[in-house]
Design a protein around this motif. Structure first.
Motif, PDB file in Angstrom:
ATOM      1  N   GLY A   1       2.047  65.206   7.834  1.00  0.00           N
ATOM      2  CA  GLY A   1       1.171  64.239   7.903  1.00  0.00           C
ATOM      3  C   GLY A   1       1.717  62.769   7.383  1.00  0.00           C
TER       4      GLY A   1
ATOM      5  N   GLY B   1       2.380  60.025   0.705  1.00  0.00           N
ATOM      6  CA  GLY B   1       2.709  58.729   0.206  1.00  0.00           C
ATOM      7  C   GLY B   1       4.263  58.155   0.270  1.00  0.00           C
ATOM      8  N   THR B   2       4.812  57.520  -0.411  1.00  0.00           N
ATOM      9  CA  THR B   2       6.122  56.806  -0.159  1.00  0.00           C
ATOM     10  C   THR B   2       7.193  57.564  -0.942  1.00  0.00           C
ATOM     11  OG1 THR B   2       5.745  55.031  -1.759  1.00  0.00           O
ATOM     12  CG2 THR B   2       5.044  54.628   0.372  1.00  0.00           C
TER      13      THR B   2
ATOM     14  N   SER C   1       3.014  59.437   5.493  1.00  0.00           N
ATOM     15  CA  SER C   1       2.592  58.639   4.226  1.00  0.00           C
ATOM     16  C   SER C   1       1.046  58.880   3.825  1.00  0.00           C
ATOM     17  CB  SER C   1       3.011  57.374   4.457  1.00  0.00           C
ATOM     18  OG  SER C   1       2.115  56.780   5.508  1.00  0.00           O
ATOM     19  N   SER C   2       0.335  59.061   4.849  1.00  0.00           N
ATOM     20  CA  SER C   2      -1.116  59.634   4.490  1.00  0.00           C
ATOM     21  C   SER C   2      -1.439  60.429   3.686  1.00  0.00           C
ATOM     22  CB  SER C   2      -1.947  59.486   5.830  1.00  0.00           C
ATOM     23  OG  SER C   2      -1.486  60.622   6.703  1.00  0.00           O
ATOM     24  N   GLU C   3      -0.593  61.766   3.794  1.00  0.00           N
ATOM     25  CA  GLU C   3      -0.592  62.871   3.191  1.00  0.00           C
ATOM     26  C   GLU C   3       0.635  62.814   1.772  1.00  0.00           C
ATOM     27  OE1 GLU C   3      -2.820  65.219   3.471  1.00  0.00           O
ATOM     28  OE2 GLU C   3      -3.479  64.153   5.011  1.00  0.00           O
TER      29      GLU C   3
END
Length: 687
Positions: free
Chosen positions: A432, A438-439, A434-436
């Motif tokens: 998923g 992050g960075t 970055s939405s799941e």
């Protein structure tokens, strides 16, 4: 900015007001006439303490040491030339120099400064701009310049202005005399500095790497990097550095000064920069994350870990969430060597790919928080993934000729990304993105027995030749390899409480600010593994658990064979080849070349001692080790040529580096010279 009074190219001008001084106490004040006689601190070059040839600038400074002296230019001889004031320090044996001033003296002023040196036994050299220093803590220009390498000189001349008026009397010169260490001539990314290339094979000897630089572990996919311990960083001079949760771009910089230095002198330039940045400017460490010399050698700069997003001092207002790469020298008018363009592109591409940014020609958005920079304070700007210092600050850095190579650098970075190790990136996207998750705040590196990418919202993990898997977890910053992989999703409770099960137990915290507690499982863990067949026979013949250690994982399929890790080695088996042990420096180099799935294939015999070192034969090449050179692989046409010259017993000696691609073929360094193979003609040459 051009000044008609200066016959040479214009000096750099700082456009912003001087920042309050962060420097604290300064060194002893020395008059011009007392410069040679006065005592000064001599700084050891970290672990490099052996005798070395006398420095050309001053025979009293040797062995990798650095002498630092402070010279107020108000005490120096005042001269004029073409209507400009020049301050001359006649008795100044030096190799590097920088300037500082009181912040109040230059408040709101444009500052310009230049220096030139008189070579030992020769004439005056060219004038060099002294670039403004950027304080990594505040992001503002410091009341001082960067330090410039001049090479061995015995006298110095300075020009300096505040708003176009002479300011030399307000300046203090910081004169450094660096020297060669005994190990500088053999400096290389050795076995302990090895980095993995295109395999996720288990690196059972990775624990030995921490002895060199515990903050930078074994790295996945990185080009060869000369670590801080290798170039002689004195860690007693440094303080802790700051890390960030995301990398957005790479900034290209240059150090300025003369380009006249040898491959061997690169290390002492870095030691001088470290001394000046920490002891004169008062910074925590070297300002640049990565430095590259004109020979294409890549050096680890600022400490904190190359896998982390460590804040540097490379562009005012843009030091966070970027990686600064500084090329050693001045490329305002000098052609940029192809080795430099290649090295900048490869290391930039590796940093971008590891941060899951796979478009080197793309862009990133930044909010401008600093004043007196190119873009308006408070605005949001789009900048390239790879941009230059001059794109955001009022400076000529990194010089016109290097700036003109940025597109070529981006092309090389993109090739590095396209051909690089994308296993963790693929898993991240499948989960998923970055939405799941992050960075990325720690790019792929070796922890325990696992390749790990840490993101703000999760982990990407892989072992051996198995595919990587991404996991969302709120415990990423506390996670340790001993926990194992998550076996379920995090479960939220009241008042910010959360828990999550892992293979080895359960992690929990009672609120968002509470300490994380890990409770190991009470059931029998997976630490006891069976050993079977040919791998068991080799393990027992090699001394079993007493010598090779207990098994640390199950037997797995790998590249058409089988493999099992033990505490002190890896045993690999393939039908028709047999089961053999890899370990130590040779084992680490094998892993760095892809292990069983890489170019060397499976081991054909166990490691054996030879005169001056050790060797091990693999399906498609050999690895040779000596204490002086570390462990390096040979194969193909160059390996065949070396064999014809009697291997390490011949005139070439042991291999001193890995085979690398160059224009028109490949080449490899040995103790006795560099062997080049022409891909078009098949010809071998040695130089």
């Amino acid at each position: 900015m051009t000044d008609a009074r200066f016959p040479r190219p214009s000096m750099h001008r700082s456009r912003g007001p001087a920042a309050p001084s962060p420097h604290g106490a300064r060194g002893p004040v020395l008059s011009r006439r007392g410069l040679l006689a006065a005592s000064a601190a001599v700084v050891p070059a970290a672990t490099i303490g052996l005798a070395a040839p006398a420095a050309v600038a001053d025979p009293e400074v040797t062995g990798g040491r650095t002498r630092r002296r402070r010279v107020p230019l108000a005490d120096a001889e005042r001269r004029t030339a073409d209507g400009a004031v020049i301050r001359r320090v006649s008795d100044a044996p030096a190799t590097m120099v920088g300037l500082t001033w009181d912040a109040d003296d230059a408040a709101g002023a444009d500052v310009a400064a230049r220096v030139r040196g008189r070579s030992v036994g020769g004439g005056w050299g060219d004038w060099h701009d002294l670039e403004p220093a950027i304080d990594p803590d505040t992001g503002d220009e410091a009341p001082g310049t960067e330090i410039a390498w001049l090479g061995p000189v015995d006298a110095l001349e300075f020009r300096a202005e505040f708003d176009g008026s002479d300011a030399t009397a307000a300046m203090t010169a910081h004169v450094l005399t660096t020297s060669e260490a005994s190990t500088d001539s053999s400096m290389r990314p050795d076995a302990e500095d090895a980095v993995a290339t295109l395999s996720s094979t288990r690196a059972t000897t990775a624990s030995t790497l921490s002895s060199t630089d515990p903050t930078t572990p074994l790295l996945m996919g990185a080009p060869a990097i000369i670590r801080r311990a290798t170039w002689g960083a004195d860690e007693t001079l440094t303080r802790a550095t700051t890390g960030h949760d995301e990398m957005r771009s790479v900034v290209v910089h240059h150090t300025a000064g003369t380009n006249s230095y040898t491959r061997t002198q690169s290390a002492q330039i870095l030691r001088g920069i470290l001394e000046y940045h920490t002891q004169t400017l008062g910074w925590a460490d070297v300002g640049y994350n990565i430095l590259i010399d004109k020979y294409g050698q890549i050096f680890e700069g600022r400490a904190g870990g190359l896998h982390r997003v460590v804040e540097g001092a490379h562009a005012r207002g843009y030091n966070s969430r970027t990686a600064g790469i500084s090329v050693m020298g001045d490329y305002s008018s000098t052609a940029v060597p192809s080795a430099v363009v290649s090295a900048v592109g490869r290391i930039a591409g590796w940093k971008l790919l590891g941060s899951f940014l796979d478009d080197a020609h793309g862009s990133a958005r930044f909010t401008v928080t600093a004043s007196n920079v190119v873009h308006a304070t408070g605005s949001t700007v789009s900048l390239p993934r790879i941009f230059a210092h001059r794109d955001v600050n009022y400076t000529d850095c990194p010089g016109d000729r290097l700036y003109a190579q940025l597109d070529a650098i981006r092309d090389i970075a993109q090739t590095t990304i396209d051909e690089g190790w994308r296993t963790h990136l693929d898993a991240y996207r499948a989960a998923g993105g970055s939405s799941e998750l992050g960075t990325v705040y720690q790019i792929a590196h070796w922890e325990g027995d696992t390749w790990v990418t840490r993101l703000t919202g999760g982990l990407v993990l892989s072992e051996g030749e198995e595919p990587a898997t991404a996991y969302a977890t709120p415990f990423v910053r506390s996670w340790a390899p001993s926990w194992g992989r998550p076996t379920g999703d995090a479960v939220a409770g009241s008042s910010g409480a959360v828990s999550q099960r892992f293979e080895g137990g359960t992690a929990s915290r009672s609120s968002e600010d509470a300490e994380v507690v890990f409770t190991p499982s009470t059931t029998t863990g997976p630490e006891e593994y069976e050993v079977y067949g040919a791998i068991r026979n080799t393990w027992l013949e090699g001394g079993g658990a007493d010598v090779l250690g207990a098994p640390t994982g199950p037997e797995r399929s790998v590249a058409g064979g089988r493999q099992q890790p033990f505490a002190h080695c890896l045993i690999s088996w393939k039908d028709g080849v047999g089961a053999f042990v890899t370990r130590g420096a040779i084992g680490t180099r094998w892993i760095a070349n892809g292990g069983a799935a890489g170019k060397l294939g499976f081991p054909r015999v166990n490691e054996r001692d030879i005169s001056g070192g050790a060797t091990q034969v693999f399906e498609h090449g050999d690895i040779h080790y000596s204490p002086a050179t570390g462990a390096h692989a040979t194969g193909g046409a160059i390996g065949a040529y070396w064999a014809r010259t009697r291997w390490e017993a011949g005139p070439l000696g042991f291999p001193a580096g890995e085979e690398v691609a160059v224009t028109g073929g490949v080449e490899q360094r040995f103790q006795g010279g560099t062997v080049h193979w022409n891909s078009r003609t098949g010809a071998i040459t040695v130089r």
